[in-house]
Design an enzyme around this catalytic site. Structure first.
Site, mmCIF file in Angstrom:
data_model
loop_
_atom_site.group_PDB
_atom_site.id
_atom_site.type_symbol
_atom_site.label_atom_id
_atom_site.label_comp_id
_atom_site.label_asym_id
_atom_site.label_seq_id
_atom_site.Cartn_x
_atom_site.Cartn_y
_atom_site.Cartn_z
ATOM 1 N N GLY A 220 0.819 -1.213 0.000
ATOM 2 C CA GLY A 220 0.000 0.000 0.000
ATOM 3 C C GLY A 220 0.844 1.249 0.000
ATOM 4 N N ASN A 221 0.213 2.357 0.248
ATOM 5 C CA ASN A 221 0.952 3.620 0.323
ATOM 6 C C ASN A 221 0.337 4.485 1.413
ATOM 7 O OD1 ASN A 221 -1.116 5.531 -0.902
ATOM 8 N ND2 ASN A 221 -0.957 3.945 -2.487
ATOM 9 N N ARG A 222 0.947 5.629 1.652
ATOM 10 C CA ARG A 222 0.569 6.416 2.826
ATOM 11 C C ARG A 222 -0.520 7.452 2.546
ATOM 12 N NH1 ARG A 222 6.039 8.823 4.502
ATOM 13 N NH2 ARG A 222 4.726 9.927 6.010
ATOM 14 N N SER A 223 -1.139 7.433 1.391
ATOM 15 C CA SER A 223 -2.142 8.460 1.101
ATOM 16 C C SER A 223 -3.360 8.317 2.027
ATOM 17 C CB SER A 223 -2.591 8.335 -0.357
ATOM 18 O OG SER A 223 -3.605 9.279 -0.601
ATOM 19 N N ALA A 291 -3.774 7.768 -4.919
ATOM 20 C CA ALA A 291 -2.447 7.195 -5.131
ATOM 21 C C ALA A 291 -2.668 5.750 -5.545
ATOM 22 C CB ALA A 291 -1.626 7.284 -3.855
#
Ligand code: CTP
Length: 438
Positions: A220-223, A291
């Site tokens: 995943g990502n931090r958005s 994102a």
């Protein structure tokens, strides 16, 4: 004062005109019920009306002075001011004489002058004896008024002034008020009419996709989704119908978006692509703030991956992590440009976001400009990530580029402020498109 000015109270504005009829005694009930329904009311009475009902009674129920003559306060040009203020002019009761004067275009008192100057809808509620209502002069006047777009209600049947009864009775106050409220409901408020995205459908993607590895793990990502949610909120505030494709956004952020924002929850890039593309079949603009993971694991394990599963060929040795094979996700934004989901001939405005850090190959803007050219979106909002900018609940700064990488605008401030600036750019572009199409 202007007809387009927003009401400081947010309440609908009704001018109640009262003319000379015995039924004028019902006017205070109409005024009271309109105010109970949340309207602001100004009363304009004719001289004849004040022979049937006292100005103090009308002033008391309306909460303001009762105006009568065009020359009561000439400096204020009251007939123009009152007509512009009104969102509806409701005359109850409207006598045969009042109908005749309005049909003839007379402006010899404040009420007829107001009817002549206003651009708001006019609703006339007749009250008179049956013979007067059926008289060819009145019949013709009513036909003239209706042909010109004024709303003349049918009078009710029942007891008239004396012992007689028949058609000509003023409709009951609750029926008049219901008709008035319905007329107002079908007419957008000046505030709504001033909303720059009214009538447009805007699709916004927000948050960050999660690409599963197994039932408990994902890439995943931090958005957080804050910027995209702010764009959805700003577009809705400008009157747009909004579809928010929300990738893993917390419930707290999605609360209170209002009935014009439809939220579609998605998890992965492929789910996001499906949701965005189907929402875009009738979209006027799409803002890709999500994102989106560029890659996903080739296979998703149905059971949790165990630490002691050995890489093939490593039998007998120490446990080693199995490599994760990735496959490329579709570029949703580029796909919206190259294969637009909307096929009815209307072009969807495509807006992207690019979070950049800058590196040895170029600074943030150089990377942004290259991405703008590569993706071909109409607008690309580039922001610098790092130094507490970009992620989380922190102020934001974006440079908006066009499809050639040229700078169009800059915006900075809170995510809501940046969102409002972007929505204004979208609205400008859409207005330009509509103007071009004319
Ligand atoms: N985007 C997309 N689909 C992807 C990746 C990105 O639609 N698979 C969109 C994002 O929503 C954003 C824009 O493309 O509007 C730019 O995203 P970004 O991650 O900065 O672009 P990438 O093409 O992934 O470039 P980079 O190599 O910098 O990661």
């Amino acid at each position: 004062m202007s007809a387009r000015a927003a009401s400081p109270t947010g309440r609908r504005r009704v001018v109640v005109g009262v003319s000379g009829s015995i039924a004028a005694y019902k006017a205070p009930t109409v005024v009271r019920r309109l105010r109970e329904a949340g309207c602001e009311v100004r009363v304009v009475a004719t001289e004849a009306a004040l022979r049937f009902i006292g100005a103090p009674a009308l002033a008391a129920v309306s909460g303001g002075p009762v105006s009568t003559g065009v020359f009561d306060d000439p400096a204020a040009v009251e007939h123009v001011a009152v007509g512009e203020w009104a969102e509806l002019v409701l005359v109850a009761p409207a006598s045969a004489d009042l109908l005749a004067r309005v049909a003839a275009g007379r402006a010899d008192d404040l009420l007829t002058a107001t009817v002549l100057t206003t651009t708001a809808p006019v609703m006339l509620c007749p009250a008179m004896h049956t013979q007067m209502w059926r008289n060819p002069a009145t019949v013709e006047n009513v036909a003239t008024l209706r042909r010109r777009g004024l709303d003349v209600l049918e009078p009710a049947d029942g007891r008239l002034t004396g012992e007689d009864s028949g058609t000509g009775r003023l409709p009951e106050p609750q029926d008049i008020v219901a008709a008035a409220l319905s007329a107002l409901a079908h007419r957008r408020t000046p505030e709504a009419a001033a909303q720059v995205l009214a009538g447009h459908h805007v699709v916004v993607s927000a948050g960050g996709t999660r690409e599963p590895l197994d039932p408990v793990r994902y890439l995943g990502n931090r958005s957080s989704g804050r910027q995209g949610v702010a764009v959805a909120r700003a577009a809705a505030a400008q009157g747009a119908r909004v579809t928010l494709v929300a990738a893993n956004i917390s419930e707290d952020l999605l609360r209170g978006l209002g009935p014009t924002v439809e939220v579609l929850a998605v998890g992965t890039a492929l789910e996001l692509q499906d949701a965005v593309r189907s929402a875009c079949v009738d979209a006027d603009a799409v803002v890709m703030a999500a994102a989106v993971a560029d890659f996903r694991p080739r296979s998703v394990h149905s059971a949790k991956i165990k630490k002691h599963v050995l890489t093939p060929g490593q039998e007998g040795g120490a446990p080693r992590p199995a490599p994760i094979e990735l496959v490329e996700n579709p570029d949703v934004l580029a796909g919206l440009v190259s294969r637009p989901p909307r096929t009815d001939g209307v072009r969807t405005l495509v807006v992207g976001f690019a979070a950049e850090t800058g590196d040895a190959d170029g600074d943030v803007l150089a990377h942004g400009a290259a991405k703008a050219r590569r993706k071909g979106a109409d607008l690309l909002a580039v922001n610098a990530v790092g130094q507490a900018l970009g992620f989380g609940d922190v102020p934001n700064a974006v440079v908006v580029l066009d499809a050639h990488g040229a700078e169009v605008a800059r915006a900075q401030g809170t995510k809501d402020e940046v969102a409002r600036a972007l929505v204004a750019l979208v609205a400008d572009r859409l207005a330009g498109t509509c103007a071009d199409a004319q």
